[in-house]
Write a protein that holds these residues in place. Structure first.
Motif, PDB file in Angstrom:
ATOM      1  N   ILE A 122     -18.734 -34.270  -3.432  1.00 57.17           N
ATOM      2  CA  ILE A 122     -17.478 -33.836  -4.042  1.00 57.17           C
ATOM      3  C   ILE A 122     -17.696 -33.615  -5.533  1.00 57.17           C
ATOM      4  CG2 ILE A 122     -15.111 -34.506  -4.607  1.00 57.17           C
ATOM      5  CD1 ILE A 122     -15.395 -34.019  -1.668  1.00 57.17           C
ATOM      6  N   ASP A 123     -17.222 -32.486  -6.057  1.00 58.11           N
ATOM      7  CA  ASP A 123     -17.241 -32.207  -7.492  1.00 58.11           C
ATOM      8  C   ASP A 123     -15.809 -32.020  -7.979  1.00 58.11           C
ATOM      9  OD1 ASP A 123     -20.024 -32.182  -7.496  1.00 58.11           O
ATOM     10  OD2 ASP A 123     -20.114 -30.035  -7.095  1.00 58.11           O
ATOM     11  N   VAL A 124     -15.512 -32.607  -9.130  1.00 59.73           N
ATOM     12  CA  VAL A 124     -14.181 -32.505  -9.731  1.00 59.73           C
ATOM     13  C   VAL A 124     -14.303 -31.847 -11.093  1.00 59.73           C
ATOM     14  CG1 VAL A 124     -12.374 -33.894 -10.832  1.00 59.73           C
ATOM     15  CG2 VAL A 124     -13.084 -34.402  -8.490  1.00 59.73           C
ATOM     16  N   ARG A 125     -13.341 -31.021 -11.441  1.00 63.94           N
ATOM     17  CA  ARG A 125     -13.298 -30.403 -12.775  1.00 63.94           C
ATOM     18  C   ARG A 125     -11.835 -30.292 -13.196  1.00 63.94           C
ATOM     19  NH1 ARG A 125     -17.183 -27.577 -15.631  1.00 63.94           N
ATOM     20  NH2 ARG A 125     -16.421 -26.170 -17.244  1.00 63.94           N
ATOM     21  N   GLY A 126     -11.521 -30.745 -14.398  1.00 69.40           N
ATOM     22  CA  GLY A 126     -10.153 -30.711 -14.875  1.00 69.40           C
ATOM     23  C   GLY A 126      -9.216 -31.555 -14.037  1.00 69.40           C
ATOM     24  N   GLY A 127      -9.729 -32.625 -13.463  1.00 72.30           N
ATOM     25  CA  GLY A 127      -8.908 -33.518 -12.664  1.00 72.30           C
ATOM     26  C   GLY A 127      -8.639 -33.041 -11.261  1.00 72.30           C
ATOM     27  N   ALA A 128      -9.118 -31.843 -10.911  1.00 75.14           N
ATOM     28  CA  ALA A 128      -8.859 -31.278  -9.583  1.00 75.14           C
ATOM     29  C   ALA A 128     -10.163 -31.049  -8.836  1.00 75.14           C
ATOM     30  CB  ALA A 128      -8.090 -29.962  -9.723  1.00 75.14           C
ATOM     31  N   LEU A 129     -10.056 -30.982  -7.536  1.00 75.45           N
ATOM     32  CA  LEU A 129     -11.228 -30.727  -6.694  1.00 75.45           C
ATOM     33  C   LEU A 129     -11.795 -29.347  -7.020  1.00 75.45           C
ATOM     34  CD1 LEU A 129     -13.013 -31.566  -4.257  1.00 75.45           C
ATOM     35  CD2 LEU A 129     -11.343 -30.385  -2.800  1.00 75.45           C
ATOM     36  N   GLU A 130     -13.072 -29.302  -7.356  1.00 77.82           N
ATOM     37  CA  GLU A 130     -13.721 -28.019  -7.626  1.00 77.82           C
ATOM     38  C   GLU A 130     -14.593 -27.576  -6.459  1.00 77.82           C
ATOM     39  OE1 GLU A 130     -15.926 -25.994 -11.349  1.00 77.82           O
ATOM     40  OE2 GLU A 130     -16.925 -27.795 -10.593  1.00 77.82           O
ATOM     41  N   HIS A 131     -15.294 -28.536  -5.842  1.00 76.19           N
ATOM     42  CA  HIS A 131     -16.200 -28.159  -4.756  1.00 76.19           C
ATOM     43  C   HIS A 131     -16.359 -29.344  -3.811  1.00 76.19           C
ATOM     44  CE1 HIS A 131     -19.544 -26.148  -2.728  1.00 76.19           C
ATOM     45  NE2 HIS A 131     -20.232 -27.256  -2.836  1.00 76.19           N
ATOM     46  N   ALA A 132     -16.357 -29.076  -2.535  1.00 79.54           N
ATOM     47  CA  ALA A 132     -16.612 -30.103  -1.523  1.00 79.54           C
ATOM     48  C   ALA A 132     -17.573 -29.534  -0.494  1.00 79.54           C
ATOM     49  CB  ALA A 132     -15.315 -30.541  -0.852  1.00 79.54           C
ATOM     50  N   GLU A 133     -18.563 -30.320  -0.168  1.00 76.28           N
ATOM     51  CA  GLU A 133     -19.566 -29.849   0.796  1.00 76.28           C
ATOM     52  C   GLU A 133     -19.885 -30.963   1.787  1.00 76.28           C
ATOM     53  OE1 GLU A 133     -24.263 -28.614   0.674  1.00 76.28           O
ATOM     54  OE2 GLU A 133     -22.942 -27.857  -0.908  1.00 76.28           O
ATOM     55  N   ARG A 134     -19.837 -30.632   3.045  1.00 75.81           N
ATOM     56  CA  ARG A 134     -20.188 -31.595   4.084  1.00 75.81           C
ATOM     57  C   ARG A 134     -21.244 -30.969   4.972  1.00 75.81           C
ATOM     58  NH1 ARG A 134     -17.992 -36.174   6.393  1.00 75.81           N
ATOM     59  NH2 ARG A 134     -18.723 -36.587   8.514  1.00 75.81           N
ATOM     60  N   SER A 135     -22.240 -31.745   5.318  1.00 80.01           N
ATOM     61  CA  SER A 135     -23.282 -31.253   6.222  1.00 80.01           C
ATOM     62  C   SER A 135     -23.620 -32.335   7.225  1.00 80.01           C
ATOM     63  CB  SER A 135     -24.533 -30.851   5.437  1.00 80.01           C
ATOM     64  OG  SER A 135     -25.094 -31.966   4.782  1.00 80.01           O
ATOM     65  N   GLU A 136     -23.966 -31.905   8.427  1.00 76.83           N
ATOM     66  CA  GLU A 136     -24.409 -32.836   9.441  1.00 76.83           C
ATOM     67  C   GLU A 136     -25.196 -32.069  10.489  1.00 76.83           C
ATOM     68  OE1 GLU A 136     -20.740 -33.398  12.456  1.00 76.83           O
ATOM     69  OE2 GLU A 136     -20.399 -34.266  10.471  1.00 76.83           O
ATOM     70  N   GLY A 137     -26.082 -32.764  11.149  1.00 74.95           N
ATOM     71  CA  GLY A 137     -26.883 -32.122  12.174  1.00 74.95           C
ATOM     72  C   GLY A 137     -28.133 -32.912  12.481  1.00 74.95           C
ATOM     73  N   VAL A 138     -28.860 -32.416  13.466  1.00 76.82           N
ATOM     74  CA  VAL A 138     -30.103 -33.040  13.904  1.00 76.82           C
ATOM     75  C   VAL A 138     -31.249 -32.069  13.654  1.00 76.82           C
ATOM     76  CG1 VAL A 138     -31.368 -34.041  15.846  1.00 76.82           C
ATOM     77  CG2 VAL A 138     -28.904 -34.381  15.672  1.00 76.82           C
ATOM     78  N   ASP A 139     -32.315 -32.562  13.055  1.00 78.75           N
ATOM     79  CA  ASP A 139     -33.532 -31.778  12.860  1.00 78.75           C
ATOM     80  C   ASP A 139     -34.679 -32.489  13.560  1.00 78.75           C
ATOM     81  OD1 ASP A 139     -32.581 -29.658  11.085  1.00 78.75           O
ATOM     82  OD2 ASP A 139     -32.270 -31.280   9.645  1.00 78.75           O
ATOM     83  N   ILE A 140     -35.573 -31.713  14.145  1.00 77.10           N
ATOM     84  CA  ILE A 140     -36.720 -32.281  14.855  1.00 77.10           C
ATOM     85  C   ILE A 140     -38.004 -31.607  14.386  1.00 77.10           C
ATOM     86  CG2 ILE A 140     -35.477 -33.046  16.917  1.00 77.10           C
ATOM     87  CD1 ILE A 140     -36.223 -30.413  18.264  1.00 77.10           C
TER      88      ILE A 140
END
Length: 451
Positions: free
Chosen positions: A39-57
């Motif tokens: 999560i990134d915040v700028r000026g007190g508000a949410l600027e960027h949100a990134e979620r990742s999940e998965g399986v690698d083999i």
């Protein structure tokens, strides 16, 4: 064993079975199931949100002394079979490597205690709202410091990774690792005179993490310290590498004793076993068993036992950092330092590192140095791996008669690592909760290129 861990165990065994059916003489496999949120915040508000999940083999196969590695994020049975067939075909076309191969079963770790290492926080995962609040508080704390006009970034993140490895020599094992982080970059000044600096923290257990207020405030104070820099005079001066960046010096030493560099002959310490590489009285200890540390693990990526050992003892170099292949090349025993991801084979890597701390405080070393430079940040690097010649851009604080006097930037520090590392003087300020515990280090007589 959790359901996810069991799934990864089955995946790696299925990969080994597919490799055998495809014609591999031996193989090893790794499966990683991970999730993260940032999560990134700028000026007190949410600027960027990134979620990742998965399986690698990842799958490594051997056909005689030839090998190949393939990876995928598709875990369907038909994909596993296709991966194995492709890997075996690649291995048959690869050049022979007389040092390639899995560990002998007698070399494998027999038992381990993952719980004792506390590699994963049992607390509930933080919500996105909690992470956003972390970042907001850090930003607000930085902006509350007089002289800070803006915050470039305020961030918080969390991640959890489950890893399982297996090999046709009988090894099978895995673990789960978690991490929680907060960070802030503050900007002081205006226009062309703006300066920025950073603070952050990352821990295995959320309860150990430094407060968001603390991180924002320190980022701001560091940015203010960088305002109105000058250039010091060119010459030979004592340099104090602040604890923030002193681990980079030890990092160059670790790179030089990495078995891959030594085996290639591309190391300024390739012939230095048994020689003085640090001052007498200083030791460099590797300890993969420290609880809650990012560098801790129960075994290495080849199923070998890890060990607590002295890389340097009383200033004398005692050993290299070796995986199986590089140990074989050098005619030595492996040290349990193999690391790998899903996209490649093992390579040597250091675990938790601690340098002997000194008896003097950082302030006492500053008073001792008289006139010289405290380095608080570095940019770029020109390090000759064969000779140890060292040249880096730096910024920090100029000291006159033992008193910090003004900020400096645009200075280049030069010397030779083999020459000056045996002369370092440690302070007593190494942070024990870091994976690399290295105090501030004073070095007499380095060359500074300024005005």
């Amino acid at each position: 064993m959790t359901d996810t861990t069991r799934t990864l165990d089955i995946l790696t065994r299925n990969l080994l079975d597919a490799a055998a059916k495809a014609g591999a003489d031996a193989s090893d496999a790794i499966a990683v199931d991970g999730s993260s949120i940032a999560i990134d915040v700028r000026g007190g508000a949410l600027e960027h949100a990134e979620r990742s999940e998965g399986v690698d083999i990842g799958l490594r196969v051997f056909v005689g002394r030839r090998s190949a590695v393939v990876s995928s994020s598709d875990v369907r049975p038909e994909t596993l079979a296709s991966m194995a067939e492709r890997a075996v075909a690649m291995a048959r076309e690869a050049p022979e490597d007389p040092h390639a191969g899995l560990a002998d079963p007698a070399q494998l770790i027999a038992s381990w205690d993952v719980g004792a290492l506390e590699m994963c926080d049992p607390a509930e995962d933080p919500s996105p709202a909690e992470l956003q609040e972390d970042a907001r508080i850090a930003e607000a704390a930085a902006l509350a410091v007089s002289g800070i006009g803006q915050v470039q970034s305020a961030s918080a993140g969390y991640g959890r990774r489950r890893v399982h490895m297996a090999a046709s020599n009988g090894f099978s094992g895995g673990y789960t690792r978690s991490s929680r982080s907060r960070s802030c970059v503050a900007i002081a000044g205006e226009g062309a005179t703006m300066e920025r600096d950073y603070d952050g923290d990352s821990r295995t257990f959320q309860s150990d993490l430094r407060s968001a207020e603390d991180i924002g405030r320190i980022a701001a104070e560091r940015a203010l310290e960088r305002l109105n820099p000058r250039k010091p005079k060119t010459g030979a001066w004592p340099v104090l590498f602040d604890e923030r960046i002193s681990s980079s010096l030890i990092g160059h030493l670790l790179g030089a004793i990495n078995g891959s560099a030594v085996a290639r002959g591309a190391s300024w310490l390739r012939d230095a076993l048994g020689e003085q590489v640090l001052p007498k009285g200083l030791s460099l200890i590797e300890d993969p068993f420290r609880p809650r540390m990012m560098g801790s693990r129960p075994f290495d990526a080849e199923g070998l036992p890890v060990q607590r050992r002295a890389l340097v003892e009383d200033g004398v170099l005692k050993g290299f950092t070796l995986d199986l292949a590089n140990a074989r090349k050098l005619g030595m025993d492996p040290t349990g330092n193999a690391a790998r991801g899903t996209g490649g084979g093992p390579s040597p890597s250091s675990w938790n590192i601690a340098l002997t701390q000194g008896s003097a405080s950082r302030d006492e070393l500053i008073a001792q140095m008289g006139t010289g430079l405290i380095v608080t940040s570095m940019i770029g690097a020109t390090i000759n791996p064969n000779t140890g010649d060292y040249s880096r851009g730096a910024a920090g604080i100029w000291v006159e008669n033992g008193v910090p006097s003004y900020t400096v930037s645009g200075v280049t520090i030069a010397g030779n690592l083999r020459d000056f590392l045996p002369r370092v003087i440690p302070a007593n300020d190494g942070r024990a909760y870091l994976s690399r515990v290295v105090p501030s280090l004073l070095v007499e007589g380095l060359t500074l290129a300024g005005e």
